[in-house]
Write an enzyme that holds these catalytic residues in place. Structure first.
Site, PDB file in Angstrom:
ATOM      1  N   ASP A 111      -8.601  -1.896  -1.798  1.00 31.65           N
ATOM      2  CA  ASP A 111      -8.132   0.011  -2.522  1.00 31.65           C
ATOM      3  C   ASP A 111      -8.304   0.675  -3.510  1.00 31.65           C
ATOM      4  O   ASP A 111      -8.726   1.546  -3.287  1.00 31.65           O
ATOM      5  CB  ASP A 111      -6.849  -0.681  -2.659  1.00 31.65           C
ATOM      6  CG  ASP A 111      -5.845  -1.110  -1.882  1.00 31.65           C
ATOM      7  OD1 ASP A 111      -5.672  -0.521  -0.733  1.00 31.65           O
ATOM      8  OD2 ASP A 111      -4.958  -1.828  -1.600  1.00 31.65           O
ATOM      9  N   ARG A 161       1.654  -8.241 -14.758  1.00 35.92           N
ATOM     10  CA  ARG A 161       1.007  -7.226 -15.162  1.00 35.92           C
ATOM     11  C   ARG A 161       1.728  -6.328 -16.335  1.00 35.92           C
ATOM     12  O   ARG A 161       1.108  -5.331 -16.197  1.00 35.92           O
ATOM     13  CB  ARG A 161       2.259  -6.535 -13.538  1.00 35.92           C
ATOM     14  CG  ARG A 161       2.147  -6.719 -12.719  1.00 35.92           C
ATOM     15  CD  ARG A 161       0.344  -6.270 -11.908  1.00 35.92           C
ATOM     16  NE  ARG A 161       0.563  -7.135 -10.625  1.00 35.92           N
ATOM     17  CZ  ARG A 161      -0.708  -7.572 -10.288  1.00 35.92           C
ATOM     18  NH1 ARG A 161      -1.286  -8.448 -11.186  1.00 35.92           N
ATOM     19  NH2 ARG A 161      -1.235  -7.729  -8.897  1.00 35.92           N
ATOM     20  N   ASP A 172       4.847  -3.825  -7.615  1.00 32.36           N
ATOM     21  CA  ASP A 172       3.651  -4.322  -8.813  1.00 32.36           C
ATOM     22  C   ASP A 172       3.652  -2.894  -8.707  1.00 32.36           C
ATOM     23  O   ASP A 172       4.092  -2.235 -10.422  1.00 32.36           O
ATOM     24  CB  ASP A 172       2.039  -4.455  -8.112  1.00 32.36           C
ATOM     25  CG  ASP A 172       2.032  -5.527  -7.893  1.00 32.36           C
ATOM     26  OD1 ASP A 172       2.550  -6.552  -9.099  1.00 32.36           O
ATOM     27  OD2 ASP A 172       0.816  -6.267  -7.710  1.00 32.36           O
ATOM     28  N   SER A 188      -4.083 -11.691   2.069  1.00 32.41           N
ATOM     29  CA  SER A 188      -3.768 -10.138   0.905  1.00 32.41           C
ATOM     30  C   SER A 188      -3.667 -10.897  -0.102  1.00 32.41           C
ATOM     31  O   SER A 188      -2.943 -12.048  -0.641  1.00 32.41           O
ATOM     32  CB  SER A 188      -3.062  -9.112   1.034  1.00 32.41           C
ATOM     33  OG  SER A 188      -2.747  -8.882  -0.106  1.00 32.41           O
TER      34      SER A 188
END
Length: 421
Positions: A18, A98, A127, A181
Protein backbone atom coordinates in the site's frame (compact mmCIF):
# COMPACT_ATOMS: atom_id res chain seq x y z
CA UNK A 1 12.27 33.80 -11.22
CA UNK A 2 12.75 30.91 -8.77
CA UNK A 3 10.49 27.91 -9.16
CA UNK A 4 7.77 27.58 -6.55
CA UNK A 5 8.86 25.25 -3.80
CA UNK A 6 6.84 22.06 -3.66
CA UNK A 7 4.75 21.36 -0.59
CA UNK A 8 5.69 18.37 1.51
CA UNK A 9 3.54 15.48 2.68
CA UNK A 10 4.53 13.10 5.48
CA UNK A 11 3.70 9.52 4.62
CA UNK A 12 3.28 6.90 7.36
CA UNK A 13 5.49 4.35 5.63
CA UNK A 14 5.78 0.64 6.32
CA UNK A 15 7.39 -0.41 3.05
CA UNK A 16 4.47 -2.69 2.25
CA UNK A 17 2.46 -2.75 -0.96
CA UNK A 18 0.00 0.00 0.00
CA UNK A 19 2.50 2.60 1.11
CA UNK A 20 4.90 1.76 -1.72
CA UNK A 21 2.19 2.46 -4.30
CA UNK A 22 1.10 5.61 -2.47
CA UNK A 23 4.46 7.38 -2.99
CA UNK A 24 4.21 7.83 -6.80
CA UNK A 25 0.47 8.40 -6.48
CA UNK A 26 0.98 11.35 -4.12
CA UNK A 27 3.53 12.88 -6.48
CA UNK A 28 1.33 12.45 -9.56
CA UNK A 29 -1.97 13.43 -7.95
CA UNK A 30 -0.95 16.32 -5.70
CA UNK A 31 2.58 17.22 -6.79
CA UNK A 32 3.97 16.76 -3.29
CA UNK A 33 7.50 16.02 -2.22
CA UNK A 34 7.00 12.81 -0.24
CA UNK A 35 8.81 12.42 3.06
CA UNK A 36 8.41 8.89 4.41
CA UNK A 37 8.40 8.18 8.12
CA UNK A 38 8.69 4.65 9.43
CA UNK A 39 8.12 4.37 13.16
CA UNK A 40 10.06 1.44 14.57
CA UNK A 41 7.98 -0.09 17.36
CA UNK A 42 10.08 -3.22 17.44
CA UNK A 43 9.05 -4.88 14.19
CA UNK A 44 12.52 -6.30 13.63
CA UNK A 45 13.71 -7.29 10.16
CA UNK A 46 10.64 -5.78 8.49
CA UNK A 47 12.72 -2.58 8.31
CA UNK A 48 15.42 -4.18 6.15
CA UNK A 49 15.81 -2.47 2.78
CA UNK A 50 13.25 0.26 3.51
CA UNK A 51 15.43 3.22 2.61
CA UNK A 52 16.35 1.80 -0.79
CA UNK A 53 12.73 0.91 -1.51
CA UNK A 54 11.40 4.33 -0.47
CA UNK A 55 13.93 6.20 -2.61
CA UNK A 56 13.32 3.88 -5.58
CA UNK A 57 9.59 4.58 -5.25
CA UNK A 58 10.14 8.33 -5.48
CA UNK A 59 10.41 9.52 -1.86
CA UNK A 60 12.69 12.49 -1.23
CA UNK A 61 13.60 11.35 2.26
CA UNK A 62 13.01 8.53 4.75
CA UNK A 63 13.03 8.80 8.51
CA UNK A 64 13.30 5.56 10.47
CA UNK A 65 12.36 6.58 13.98
CA UNK A 66 13.00 4.16 16.84
CA UNK A 67 10.09 4.75 19.22
CA UNK A 68 10.18 1.32 20.85
CA UNK A 69 10.92 2.53 24.37
CA UNK A 70 8.40 5.36 24.13
CA UNK A 71 5.81 2.85 22.91
CA UNK A 72 6.53 0.43 25.75
CA UNK A 73 6.89 2.93 28.59
CA UNK A 74 4.11 5.37 27.75
CA UNK A 75 1.49 3.30 25.92
CA UNK A 76 1.97 -0.38 26.80
CA UNK A 77 2.61 0.03 30.53
CA UNK A 78 -0.60 2.03 31.22
CA UNK A 79 -2.64 -0.64 29.44
CA UNK A 80 -0.95 -3.44 31.40
CA UNK A 81 -1.57 -1.60 34.67
CA UNK A 82 -5.24 -1.19 33.71
CA UNK A 83 -5.54 -4.77 32.45
CA UNK A 84 -7.13 -3.21 29.37
CA UNK A 85 -8.46 -6.02 27.17
CA UNK A 86 -10.86 -5.39 24.29
CA UNK A 87 -13.80 -7.81 24.16
CA UNK A 88 -12.14 -10.08 26.73
CA UNK A 89 -9.41 -11.27 24.35
CA UNK A 90 -7.57 -8.62 22.36
CA UNK A 91 -4.51 -7.13 24.10
CA UNK A 92 -4.57 -3.99 21.93
CA UNK A 93 -1.28 -4.55 20.10
CA UNK A 94 -2.09 -2.45 17.06
CA UNK A 95 -4.35 -0.07 18.97
CA UNK A 96 -1.66 0.98 21.44
CA UNK A 97 0.94 1.58 18.74
CA UNK A 98 -1.07 3.90 16.51
CA UNK A 99 -1.13 6.97 18.80
CA UNK A 100 2.62 6.60 19.42
CA UNK A 101 3.23 6.48 15.66
CA UNK A 102 0.85 9.36 14.98
CA UNK A 103 2.60 11.56 17.52
CA UNK A 104 5.96 10.98 15.85
CA UNK A 105 4.46 11.66 12.40
CA UNK A 106 3.25 15.03 13.67
CA UNK A 107 6.67 15.78 15.17
CA UNK A 108 8.35 15.12 11.80
CA UNK A 109 5.67 17.10 9.94
CA UNK A 110 6.46 20.13 12.11
CA UNK A 111 10.19 19.64 11.62
CA UNK A 112 9.85 19.37 7.83
CA UNK A 113 7.26 22.12 7.49
CA UNK A 114 4.85 19.69 5.83
CA UNK A 115 1.32 20.77 5.00
CA UNK A 116 -0.18 17.27 4.91
CA UNK A 117 0.08 13.82 6.47
CA UNK A 118 -0.90 10.67 4.57
CA UNK A 119 -1.67 7.19 5.84
CA UNK A 120 -2.44 3.98 3.96
CA UNK A 121 -5.22 2.64 6.16
CA UNK A 122 -8.27 1.37 4.30
CA UNK A 123 -11.78 2.76 4.63
CA UNK A 124 -12.98 -0.43 6.31
CA UNK A 125 -10.58 -0.66 9.23
CA UNK A 126 -9.90 0.84 12.63
CA UNK A 127 -6.53 2.38 11.85
CA UNK A 128 -7.95 5.24 9.79
CA UNK A 129 -9.87 6.32 12.89
CA UNK A 130 -6.91 5.92 15.25
CA UNK A 131 -4.55 7.90 13.04
CA UNK A 132 -6.95 10.67 12.16
CA UNK A 133 -8.28 11.24 15.68
CA UNK A 134 -4.67 11.62 16.81
CA UNK A 135 -3.94 14.06 13.98
CA UNK A 136 -7.03 16.10 14.86
CA UNK A 137 -5.92 16.31 18.48
CA UNK A 138 -2.24 17.04 17.82
CA UNK A 139 -2.22 18.93 14.51
CA UNK A 140 -5.68 20.25 13.59
CA UNK A 141 -4.10 22.61 11.03
CA UNK A 142 -2.46 19.87 8.94
CA UNK A 143 -4.33 18.27 6.04
CA UNK A 144 -4.90 14.51 6.22
CA UNK A 145 -4.85 12.41 3.04
CA UNK A 146 -6.33 8.91 3.09
CA UNK A 147 -5.86 7.47 -0.45
CA UNK A 148 -8.28 4.57 -0.02
CA UNK A 149 -11.06 7.13 0.57
CA UNK A 150 -9.78 9.65 -1.99
CA UNK A 151 -11.83 9.90 -5.22
CA UNK A 152 -8.55 10.18 -7.14
CA UNK A 153 -7.41 6.76 -5.95
CA UNK A 154 -8.34 4.32 -8.68
CA UNK A 155 -6.53 1.25 -7.32
CA UNK A 156 -9.25 -0.97 -5.95
CA UNK A 157 -7.29 -4.13 -5.19
CA UNK A 158 -3.84 -5.42 -4.27
CA UNK A 159 -3.48 -6.59 -7.87
CA UNK A 160 -4.12 -3.04 -9.08
CA UNK A 161 -1.43 -1.75 -6.73
CA UNK A 162 1.11 -4.31 -7.92
CA UNK A 163 0.43 -3.38 -11.55
CA UNK A 164 0.67 0.33 -10.72
CA UNK A 165 4.07 -0.20 -9.09
CA UNK A 166 5.35 -2.16 -12.10
CA UNK A 167 4.29 0.64 -14.46
CA UNK A 168 6.34 3.04 -12.37
CA UNK A 169 9.40 0.82 -12.43
CA UNK A 170 9.15 -0.25 -8.81
CA UNK A 171 10.32 -3.80 -8.19
CA UNK A 172 8.46 -5.36 -5.28
CA UNK A 173 10.35 -7.88 -3.13
CA UNK A 174 7.08 -9.52 -2.06
CA UNK A 175 3.69 -10.66 -3.31
CA UNK A 176 0.37 -10.37 -1.53
CA UNK A 177 -1.19 -13.43 -3.12
CA UNK A 178 -0.08 -16.12 -0.68
CA UNK A 179 0.50 -14.18 2.50
CA UNK A 180 -1.58 -12.91 5.39
CA UNK A 181 -2.12 -9.24 6.09
CA UNK A 182 0.08 -8.70 9.14
CA UNK A 183 0.85 -5.98 11.63
CA UNK A 184 3.90 -6.42 13.83
CA UNK A 185 5.51 -4.57 16.69
CA UNK A 186 7.35 -5.59 19.84
CA UNK A 187 4.08 -6.33 21.62
CA UNK A 188 2.35 -8.58 19.09
CA UNK A 189 1.91 -9.92 15.59
CA UNK A 190 -1.55 -9.96 13.99
CA UNK A 191 -2.70 -12.07 11.06
CA UNK A 192 -5.72 -11.44 8.82
CA UNK A 193 -6.84 -12.72 5.42
CA UNK A 194 -6.65 -16.03 3.52
CA UNK A 195 -8.57 -18.81 5.34
CA UNK A 196 -9.26 -16.51 8.30
CA UNK A 197 -11.83 -14.64 6.22
CA UNK A 198 -14.09 -17.68 6.63
CA UNK A 199 -14.95 -18.12 10.34
CA UNK A 200 -15.90 -21.76 9.71
CA UNK A 201 -12.31 -22.64 8.79
CA UNK A 202 -9.58 -23.61 11.21
CA UNK A 203 -6.47 -21.40 11.11
CA UNK A 204 -3.52 -22.92 9.29
CA UNK A 205 -1.14 -22.41 12.19
CA UNK A 206 1.77 -24.24 10.59
CA UNK A 207 1.73 -21.76 7.71
CA UNK A 208 0.76 -18.74 9.78
CA UNK A 209 2.69 -18.53 13.06
CA UNK A 210 5.86 -16.47 13.05
CA UNK A 211 6.78 -15.82 16.67
CA UNK A 212 6.10 -19.17 18.28
CA UNK A 213 4.46 -22.58 18.22
CA UNK A 214 1.05 -23.94 19.13
CA UNK A 215 0.57 -25.39 22.64
CA UNK A 216 0.49 -28.87 21.09
CA UNK A 217 3.97 -28.36 19.61
CA UNK A 218 5.44 -26.76 22.74
CA UNK A 219 7.95 -28.73 24.84
CA UNK A 220 6.60 -31.22 27.34
CA UNK A 221 8.51 -29.40 30.05
CA UNK A 222 7.72 -26.49 32.37
CA UNK A 223 9.60 -23.19 32.22
CA UNK A 224 10.00 -21.41 35.57
CA UNK A 225 9.74 -17.61 35.52
CA UNK A 226 10.00 -15.06 38.33
CA UNK A 227 9.16 -11.39 37.82
CA UNK A 228 9.16 -8.32 40.03
CA UNK A 229 7.11 -5.14 39.78
CA UNK A 230 7.46 -1.72 41.39
CA UNK A 231 4.35 0.45 41.48
CA UNK A 232 2.83 -1.62 38.70
CA UNK A 233 5.85 -1.37 36.38
CA UNK A 234 7.77 -4.58 35.54
CA UNK A 235 11.38 -4.41 36.67
CA UNK A 236 13.05 -7.84 36.51
CA UNK A 237 12.76 -11.26 34.90
CA UNK A 238 14.49 -14.18 36.63
CA UNK A 239 16.54 -11.81 38.76
CA UNK A 240 17.81 -9.65 35.91
CA UNK A 241 16.86 -5.97 35.94
CA UNK A 242 15.79 -4.66 32.53
CA UNK A 243 13.95 -1.79 30.89
CA UNK A 244 10.37 -2.54 29.89
CA UNK A 245 11.14 -3.15 26.21
CA UNK A 246 13.77 -5.76 27.10
CA UNK A 247 11.41 -7.41 29.55
CA UNK A 248 8.86 -7.76 26.74
CA UNK A 249 11.55 -9.19 24.43
CA UNK A 250 12.54 -11.74 27.09
CA UNK A 251 8.95 -12.73 27.81
CA UNK A 252 8.25 -12.96 24.08
CA UNK A 253 10.99 -15.54 23.73
CA UNK A 254 9.87 -17.53 26.78
CA UNK A 255 6.19 -17.38 25.88
CA UNK A 256 6.64 -18.13 22.18
CA UNK A 257 8.52 -21.38 22.73
CA UNK A 258 5.84 -22.51 25.22
CA UNK A 259 2.85 -21.80 22.98
CA UNK A 260 1.58 -18.89 25.09
CA UNK A 261 -0.51 -16.01 23.79
CA UNK A 262 -2.15 -17.28 20.58
CA UNK A 263 -5.77 -16.20 20.18
CA UNK A 264 -8.30 -16.54 17.37
CA UNK A 265 -10.91 -13.81 17.66
CA UNK A 266 -13.82 -12.33 15.75
CA UNK A 267 -13.87 -8.74 16.95
CA UNK A 268 -16.24 -5.84 16.40
CA UNK A 269 -14.50 -3.03 14.55
CA UNK A 270 -15.35 0.59 15.30
CA UNK A 271 -16.88 1.01 11.83
CA UNK A 272 -19.48 -1.65 12.61
CA UNK A 273 -18.31 -4.77 10.82
CA UNK A 274 -16.85 -7.90 12.33
CA UNK A 275 -13.36 -9.07 11.45
CA UNK A 276 -11.43 -12.19 12.27
CA UNK A 277 -7.81 -12.27 13.23
CA UNK A 278 -5.22 -14.45 14.90
CA UNK A 279 -2.91 -12.66 17.30
CA UNK A 280 0.44 -13.78 18.68
CA UNK A 281 1.11 -11.92 21.93
CA UNK A 282 3.37 -14.21 23.98
CA UNK A 283 5.17 -11.68 26.16
CA UNK A 284 2.16 -9.44 26.54
CA UNK A 285 -0.06 -12.30 27.69
CA UNK A 286 2.49 -13.23 30.37
CA UNK A 287 2.92 -9.62 31.48
CA UNK A 288 -0.84 -9.07 31.86
CA UNK A 289 -1.23 -12.29 33.85
CA UNK A 290 1.77 -11.63 36.12
CA UNK A 291 0.58 -8.10 36.89
CA UNK A 292 -2.91 -9.31 37.67
CA UNK A 293 -1.62 -12.03 39.98
CA UNK A 294 0.17 -9.38 42.01
CA UNK A 295 -2.81 -7.04 42.11
CA UNK A 296 -5.01 -9.79 43.54
CA UNK A 297 -2.96 -9.62 46.73
CA UNK A 298 -2.81 -5.86 47.06
CA UNK A 299 -5.98 -4.07 45.94
CA UNK A 300 -9.00 -3.97 48.23
CA UNK A 301 -12.28 -5.40 46.99
CA UNK A 302 -14.04 -2.16 46.04
CA UNK A 303 -11.00 -0.65 44.31
CA UNK A 304 -10.36 -3.87 42.42
CA UNK A 305 -13.98 -3.98 41.22
CA UNK A 306 -13.97 -0.40 39.97
CA UNK A 307 -10.55 -0.87 38.39
CA UNK A 308 -11.95 -3.74 36.32
CA UNK A 309 -14.59 -1.37 34.96
CA UNK A 310 -11.98 1.29 34.27
CA UNK A 311 -9.77 -1.28 32.54
CA UNK A 312 -12.60 -2.17 30.18
CA UNK A 313 -13.23 1.52 29.59
CA UNK A 314 -9.59 2.18 28.78
CA UNK A 315 -9.60 -0.76 26.35
CA UNK A 316 -12.54 0.79 24.52
CA UNK A 317 -10.88 4.22 24.50
CA UNK A 318 -7.63 2.85 23.08
CA UNK A 319 -9.34 0.58 20.55
CA UNK A 320 -11.40 3.49 19.25
CA UNK A 321 -8.36 5.72 18.79
CA UNK A 322 -9.20 8.20 21.56
CA UNK A 323 -5.79 8.21 23.22
CA UNK A 324 -5.26 11.97 23.05
CA UNK A 325 -8.43 12.84 24.94
CA UNK A 326 -9.23 14.18 28.42
CA UNK A 327 -11.15 10.96 29.10
CA UNK A 328 -8.09 8.77 28.57
CA UNK A 329 -6.04 11.05 30.81
CA UNK A 330 -8.68 10.88 33.55
CA UNK A 331 -9.05 7.10 33.39
CA UNK A 332 -5.28 6.65 33.36
CA UNK A 333 -4.95 8.94 36.38
CA UNK A 334 -7.30 6.66 38.30
CA UNK A 335 -5.38 3.59 37.20
CA UNK A 336 -2.05 5.13 38.22
CA UNK A 337 -3.44 5.93 41.68
CA UNK A 338 -4.22 2.23 42.17
CA UNK A 339 -0.64 1.23 41.37
CA UNK A 340 1.05 2.96 44.29
CA UNK A 341 1.48 -0.30 46.22
CA UNK A 342 1.52 -2.82 43.36
CA UNK A 343 5.03 -3.95 44.21
CA UNK A 344 6.24 -7.49 44.71
CA UNK A 345 7.37 -10.75 43.15
CA UNK A 346 5.41 -13.14 40.96
CA UNK A 347 6.48 -16.73 40.31
CA UNK A 348 4.79 -18.84 37.63
CA UNK A 349 5.39 -21.69 35.22
CA UNK A 350 4.84 -21.78 31.47
CA UNK A 351 3.58 -25.04 30.06
CA UNK A 352 1.92 -25.76 26.70
CA UNK A 353 0.10 -22.46 26.40
CA UNK A 354 -0.66 -22.14 30.11
CA UNK A 355 0.59 -19.71 32.75
CA UNK A 356 0.48 -21.57 36.06
CA UNK A 357 0.73 -19.73 39.38
CA UNK A 358 3.65 -20.77 41.58
CA UNK A 359 3.54 -18.18 44.38
CA UNK A 360 3.21 -14.41 44.76
CA UNK A 361 4.61 -12.13 47.48
CA UNK A 362 4.34 -8.43 48.27
CA UNK A 363 5.20 -6.21 51.23
CA UNK A 364 1.77 -4.62 50.67
CA UNK A 365 -0.24 -7.83 50.49
CA UNK A 366 -3.69 -7.60 52.11
CA UNK A 367 -3.85 -11.35 52.44
CA UNK A 368 -3.76 -12.10 56.17
CA UNK A 369 -3.36 -15.73 57.11
CA UNK A 370 -4.66 -15.11 60.64
CA UNK A 371 -7.96 -13.99 59.14
CA UNK A 372 -8.22 -16.20 56.06
CA UNK A 373 -7.14 -19.47 57.66
CA UNK A 374 -9.78 -22.06 58.57
CA UNK A 375 -8.18 -22.09 62.00
CA UNK A 376 -9.84 -19.50 64.24
CA UNK A 377 -7.45 -16.62 64.98
CA UNK A 378 -7.51 -13.58 67.23
CA UNK A 379 -8.53 -11.14 64.47
CA UNK A 380 -11.75 -12.86 63.46
CA UNK A 381 -14.60 -14.33 65.47
CA UNK A 382 -16.88 -16.59 63.45
CA UNK A 383 -19.91 -15.41 65.43
CA UNK A 384 -19.38 -11.87 64.12
CA UNK A 385 -20.67 -13.09 60.77
CA UNK A 386 -24.21 -13.54 62.12
CA UNK A 387 -24.85 -9.84 62.62
CA UNK A 388 -23.16 -8.98 59.34
CA UNK A 389 -25.30 -11.45 57.38
CA UNK A 390 -28.48 -10.15 59.07
CA UNK A 391 -27.68 -6.60 58.00
CA UNK A 392 -26.26 -7.53 54.59
CA UNK A 393 -29.36 -9.57 53.78
CA UNK A 394 -31.91 -7.31 55.45
CA UNK A 395 -33.35 -5.97 52.20
CA UNK A 396 -33.84 -9.51 50.91
CA UNK A 397 -35.64 -10.52 54.09
CA UNK A 398 -37.89 -7.44 54.06
CA UNK A 399 -38.88 -8.11 50.47
CA UNK A 400 -39.55 -11.79 51.13
CA UNK A 401 -41.82 -10.93 54.08
CA UNK A 402 -43.69 -8.42 51.95
CA UNK A 403 -44.20 -11.01 49.16
CA UNK A 404 -45.52 -13.50 51.74
CA UNK A 405 -47.99 -10.85 52.90
CA UNK A 406 -49.09 -10.17 49.32
CA UNK A 407 -49.52 -13.92 48.63
CA UNK A 408 -51.63 -14.38 51.77
CA UNK A 409 -53.90 -11.49 50.78
CA UNK A 410 -54.29 -12.94 47.30
CA UNK A 411 -55.23 -16.37 48.70
CA UNK A 412 -57.83 -14.86 51.08
CA UNK A 413 -59.29 -12.78 48.27
CA UNK A 414 -59.56 -15.90 46.07
CA UNK A 415 -61.32 -17.88 48.85
CA UNK A 416 -63.81 -15.05 49.45
CA UNK A 417 -64.64 -14.88 45.76
CA UNK A 418 -65.17 -18.67 45.60
CA UNK A 419 -67.60 -18.64 48.57
CA UNK A 420 -69.70 -15.89 47.00
CA UNK A 421 -70.18 -18.05 43.93
Amino acid sequence: MAAKKKEKVILAYSGGLDTTAIIPWLKETYGYDVVCVCADCGQGNELDGLEERAKASGATKLYIEDITDDFCDNYVVPCVQAHAVYENKYLLGTSMARPAIAKRLVDIARKEGATAICHGATGKGNDQIRFELAFKALAPDIRVIAPWRDPNWKLQSREDEEEYCKKHGINLPFSHSNSYSRDRNLWHLSHEGLELEDPSKEPNYKHMLVLGVTPQEAPDKETDVTMTFEKGVPKTVNGKKMKVSDIIRTLNELGAKNGVGIIDIVENRVVGMKSRGVYETPGGTILYEAHQQLEELILDRDTYALKQEMGNKLAQIVYEGKWFTPLREAVQAFIESTQQYVTGEVHFKLYKGNIIKAGTTSPYSLYNQDIASFTTGDMYDHTDASGFINLFGLSLKVRALKMQEVDEKAKKSKKTATKKK
